[in-house]
Design a protein around this motif. Structure first.
Motif, PDB file in Angstrom:
ATOM      1  N   ALA A 295      40.588  50.287  38.188  1.00  0.00           N
ATOM      2  CA  ALA A 295      40.549  50.636  39.612  1.00  0.00           C
ATOM      3  C   ALA A 295      41.928  51.092  40.079  1.00  0.00           C
ATOM      4  O   ALA A 295      42.913  50.952  39.360  1.00  0.00           O
ATOM      5  N   GLN A 296      41.968  51.638  41.262  1.00  0.00           N
ATOM      6  CA  GLN A 296      43.228  52.035  41.890  1.00  0.00           C
ATOM      7  C   GLN A 296      43.410  51.197  43.148  1.00  0.00           C
ATOM      8  O   GLN A 296      42.553  51.207  44.027  1.00  0.00           O
ATOM      9  N   ALA A 297      44.500  50.468  43.223  1.00  0.00           N
ATOM     10  CA  ALA A 297      44.791  49.676  44.420  1.00  0.00           C
ATOM     11  C   ALA A 297      45.182  50.631  45.547  1.00  0.00           C
ATOM     12  O   ALA A 297      46.001  51.521  45.360  1.00  0.00           O
ATOM     13  N   ILE A 298      44.573  50.464  46.701  1.00  0.00           N
ATOM     14  CA  ILE A 298      44.896  51.272  47.882  1.00  0.00           C
ATOM     15  C   ILE A 298      45.663  50.360  48.839  1.00  0.00           C
ATOM     16  O   ILE A 298      45.083  49.651  49.648  1.00  0.00           O
ATOM     17  N   ILE A 299      46.984  50.367  48.671  1.00  0.00           N
ATOM     18  CA  ILE A 299      47.861  49.480  49.431  1.00  0.00           C
ATOM     19  C   ILE A 299      49.022  50.317  49.961  1.00  0.00           C
ATOM     20  O   ILE A 299      49.671  51.011  49.184  1.00  0.00           O
ATOM     21  N   PRO A 300      49.312  50.268  51.264  1.00  0.00           N
ATOM     22  CA  PRO A 300      50.490  50.991  51.746  1.00  0.00           C
ATOM     23  C   PRO A 300      51.764  50.316  51.234  1.00  0.00           C
ATOM     24  O   PRO A 300      51.796  49.101  51.054  1.00  0.00           O
TER      25      PRO A 300
ATOM     26  N   LYS B 192      43.906  58.192  52.651  1.00  0.00           N
ATOM     27  CA  LYS B 192      43.788  57.654  54.009  1.00  0.00           C
ATOM     28  C   LYS B 192      42.355  57.257  54.328  1.00  0.00           C
ATOM     29  O   LYS B 192      42.114  56.242  54.988  1.00  0.00           O
ATOM     30  N   GLU B 193      41.379  58.040  53.835  1.00  0.00           N
ATOM     31  CA  GLU B 193      39.971  57.685  54.035  1.00  0.00           C
ATOM     32  C   GLU B 193      39.657  56.363  53.351  1.00  0.00           C
ATOM     33  O   GLU B 193      38.993  55.491  53.930  1.00  0.00           O
ATOM     34  N   LEU B 194      40.117  56.214  52.109  1.00  0.00           N
ATOM     35  CA  LEU B 194      39.877  54.967  51.380  1.00  0.00           C
ATOM     36  C   LEU B 194      40.540  53.783  52.082  1.00  0.00           C
ATOM     37  O   LEU B 194      39.956  52.709  52.191  1.00  0.00           O
ATOM     38  N   TYR B 195      41.752  53.979  52.566  1.00  0.00           N
ATOM     39  CA  TYR B 195      42.450  52.899  53.243  1.00  0.00           C
ATOM     40  C   TYR B 195      41.728  52.504  54.527  1.00  0.00           C
ATOM     41  O   TYR B 195      41.623  51.322  54.859  1.00  0.00           O
ATOM     42  N   ASN B 196      41.201  53.481  55.242  1.00  0.00           N
ATOM     43  CA  ASN B 196      40.502  53.186  56.493  1.00  0.00           C
ATOM     44  C   ASN B 196      39.201  52.432  56.272  1.00  0.00           C
ATOM     45  O   ASN B 196      38.721  51.752  57.179  1.00  0.00           O
TER      46      ASN B 196
ATOM     47  N   MET C  88      43.893  46.846  50.831  1.00  0.00           N
ATOM     48  CA  MET C  88      44.698  45.718  51.257  1.00  0.00           C
ATOM     49  C   MET C  88      45.837  46.227  52.139  1.00  0.00           C
ATOM     50  O   MET C  88      46.216  47.385  52.046  1.00  0.00           O
ATOM     51  N   ASP C  89      46.382  45.352  52.932  1.00  0.00           N
ATOM     52  CA  ASP C  89      47.493  45.777  53.770  1.00  0.00           C
ATOM     53  C   ASP C  89      48.811  45.642  52.999  1.00  0.00           C
ATOM     54  O   ASP C  89      48.833  45.220  51.846  1.00  0.00           O
ATOM     55  N   GLY C  90      49.905  46.022  53.640  1.00  0.00           N
ATOM     56  CA  GLY C  90      51.198  46.073  52.987  1.00  0.00           C
ATOM     57  C   GLY C  90      51.694  44.731  52.455  1.00  0.00           C
ATOM     58  O   GLY C  90      52.589  44.690  51.615  1.00  0.00           O
ATOM     59  N   GLY C  91      51.134  43.636  52.914  1.00  0.00           N
ATOM     60  CA  GLY C  91      51.534  42.329  52.418  1.00  0.00           C
ATOM     61  C   GLY C  91      51.187  42.127  50.947  1.00  0.00           C
ATOM     62  O   GLY C  91      51.736  41.255  50.283  1.00  0.00           O
ATOM     63  N   TYR C  92      50.266  42.920  50.422  1.00  0.00           N
ATOM     64  CA  TYR C  92      49.852  42.820  49.024  1.00  0.00           C
ATOM     65  C   TYR C  92      50.602  43.806  48.136  1.00  0.00           C
ATOM     66  O   TYR C  92      50.257  43.988  46.977  1.00  0.00           O
ATOM     67  N   ASP C  93      51.622  44.460  48.664  1.00  0.00           N
ATOM     68  CA  ASP C  93      52.378  45.463  47.929  1.00  0.00           C
ATOM     69  C   ASP C  93      53.297  44.798  46.907  1.00  0.00           C
ATOM     70  O   ASP C  93      54.494  44.634  47.137  1.00  0.00           O
ATOM     71  N   GLN C  94      52.701  44.388  45.793  1.00  0.00           N
ATOM     72  CA  GLN C  94      53.429  43.772  44.690  1.00  0.00           C
ATOM     73  C   GLN C  94      52.908  44.378  43.395  1.00  0.00           C
ATOM     74  O   GLN C  94      51.710  44.641  43.268  1.00  0.00           O
ATOM     75  N   LEU C  95      53.784  44.583  42.450  1.00  0.00           N
ATOM     76  CA  LEU C  95      53.421  45.234  41.200  1.00  0.00           C
ATOM     77  C   LEU C  95      52.245  44.545  40.512  1.00  0.00           C
ATOM     78  O   LEU C  95      51.365  45.214  39.971  1.00  0.00           O
ATOM     79  N   LYS C  96      52.181  43.215  40.568  1.00  0.00           N
ATOM     80  CA  LYS C  96      51.102  42.500  39.873  1.00  0.00           C
ATOM     81  C   LYS C  96      49.725  42.877  40.429  1.00  0.00           C
ATOM     82  O   LYS C  96      48.746  42.908  39.693  1.00  0.00           O
ATOM     83  N   ASN C  97      49.626  43.205  41.723  1.00  0.00           N
ATOM     84  CA  ASN C  97      48.344  43.621  42.293  1.00  0.00           C
ATOM     85  C   ASN C  97      47.931  44.998  41.783  1.00  0.00           C
ATOM     86  O   ASN C  97      46.761  45.244  41.503  1.00  0.00           O
TER      87      ASN C  97
END
Length: 173
Positions: free
Chosen positions: A19-24, A112-116, A1-10
């Motif tokens: 799972a591990q959230a991959i969010i900048p 970075k690979e996962l984010y891409n 997800m992109d940085g807009g989803y950077d919230q603790l609840k996600n």
């Protein structure tokens, strides 16, 4: 997800399903990072340099002295941080702050690979919305919607296979 989803609840939701959230990190809404920690979650040595990510063991991230790993030329050498030849080591449990710390670490090649990979997923979602009927569903109920989306995904995959086959045929001709 992109940085807009950077919230603790996600991050918590991802952790709850294993799972591990991959969010900048979205640094616009952030105050100061904790003392001795860079904004990306990397600890800093006593001289203020970002430490070198050295892998993970389950929920523990390991960081080493940047001078010991050859990343910086510290004026005090390793003596300022540790008497060991290995250099100072800091271990951080990712559960301490699910938002700030992730496994793999944010600055690692694997993260970075996962984010891409998200760009290819977003491209598929865009195609299903633009060229198929995902954006204007005419069915109700979660099971019917799931079936509809699966059918769209199958059409997308079959069309990609057909294009690949056609491309291969043209290359051999």
């Amino acid at each position: 997800m992109d940085g807009g989803y950077d919230q603790l609840k996600n991050y918590e939701s991802a952790k709850n399903i294993g799972a591990q959230a991959i969010i900048p990190l979205n640094l616009r809404n952030e105050k100061e990072p904790p003392e001795g920690i860079a904004s990306n979650g990397t600890p800093r040595c006593s001289m203020g340099y970002e430490m070198t990510y050295w892998g993970a063991n389950k929920d523990q991230l390991k960081f080493r002295c940047p001078h010991a790993t050859g990343k910086v030329d510290c004026p005090l050498g390793m003596a300022a941080c540790s008497s060991s030849n290995y250099g100072m080591v800091v271990k951080i449990n990712v559960n301490k702050d699910l938002r700030r710390y992730s496994n793999p670490h944010r600055d690692s090649k694997r993260w970075k690979e996962l984010y891409n990979e998200r760009t290819s997923v977003e491209r598929c979602n865009s195609r299903m919305k633009s060229y198929l009927t995902t954006n204007s569903l005419h069915v109700w109920g979660i099971d019917k919607v799931k079936t509809h989306i699966y059918l769209n995904a199958i059409v997308l995959l079959v069309s990609a296979l057909a294009m690949a086959k056609e491309s291969k045929k043209q290359q051999t001709a």
